[in-house]
Design a protein around this motif. Structure first.
Motif, short mmCIF file in Angstrom:
data_model
loop_
_atom_site.label_atom_id
_atom_site.label_comp_id
_atom_site.label_asym_id
_atom_site.label_seq_id
_atom_site.Cartn_x
_atom_site.Cartn_y
_atom_site.Cartn_z
N TYR A 136 0.76 -1.16 -0.13
CA TYR A 136 -0.06 -0.11 -0.05
C TYR A 136 0.91 1.14 0.09
O TYR A 136 0.70 2.34 -0.72
CB TYR A 136 -0.89 0.04 1.23
N GLN A 137 2.00 1.17 0.82
CA GLN A 137 2.72 2.39 0.80
C GLN A 137 3.38 2.60 -0.46
O GLN A 137 3.64 3.83 -0.77
CB GLN A 137 3.77 1.95 1.97
N GLN A 138 4.09 1.68 -0.93
CA GLN A 138 4.71 1.51 -2.35
C GLN A 138 3.69 2.14 -3.46
O GLN A 138 3.99 3.14 -4.21
CB GLN A 138 5.25 0.24 -2.90
N ALA A 139 2.57 1.82 -3.39
CA ALA A 139 1.36 2.32 -4.45
C ALA A 139 1.32 3.60 -3.97
O ALA A 139 1.01 4.29 -5.32
CB ALA A 139 0.27 1.47 -4.31
N LYS A 140 1.16 4.06 -2.99
CA LYS A 140 0.90 5.65 -2.75
C LYS A 140 1.98 6.51 -3.26
O LYS A 140 1.86 7.47 -3.61
CB LYS A 140 0.49 5.87 -1.09
N GLU A 141 3.21 5.98 -3.01
CA GLU A 141 4.48 6.75 -3.43
C GLU A 141 4.73 6.95 -4.97
O GLU A 141 5.14 7.85 -5.49
CB GLU A 141 5.73 6.34 -2.92
#
Length: 126
Positions: free
Chosen positions: A33-38
């Motif tokens: 999720y964190q990677q997708a938001k970045e």
């Protein structure tokens, strides 16, 4: 092949397989999720989200099947007239742009920009 000694998300020491990257499914999900938001939003998602917003706004302001609304009212809520799915030209030559089944046409009345909103009808089929 790269081996990890600690969880990529929470940095806890990993136990088990030597190629393990996360300590549990929650850390894996949170990391993804964190990677997708970045990452920047994909073009397809931008277009799809704008079309959905345009459709929702047109539907909300056009309860009776035909309505007129000030352009400013739609635009301040995020409406973007450059995103539409198709168009229809009536017998007078007016072109309505459609977002799925909801159409709009810009008009100036008394120097005020307005949108005429309509709903797709069976007789509009080419």
């Amino acid at each position: 092949m790269k081996f990890y000694n600690e969880c990529l998300y929470c940095n806890k020491e990993l136990k088990g397989r030597i190629d393990k990257k996360f300590c549990d499914p929650q850390c894996k999900s949170a990391y993804q999720y964190q990677q997708a938001k970045e990452q920047p939003e994909r073009f397809y998602n931008k277009v799809d989200n704008q079309l959905k917003l345009n459709r929702r706004l047109l539907k909300n302001f056009n309860k009776a099947g035909k309505a007129t609304i000030r352009a400013e009212q739609l635009l301040t809520q995020g409406f973007n007239p450059n995103f539409f799915t198709h168009y229809w030209k009536n017998t007078k030559g007016d072109v309505y742009l459609f977002v799925y089944e909801y159409g709009f046409m810009k008009r100036a009345e008394h120097n005020i920009d307005k949108y005429i909103l309509i709903q797709w009808q069976d007789y509009m089929v080419k």
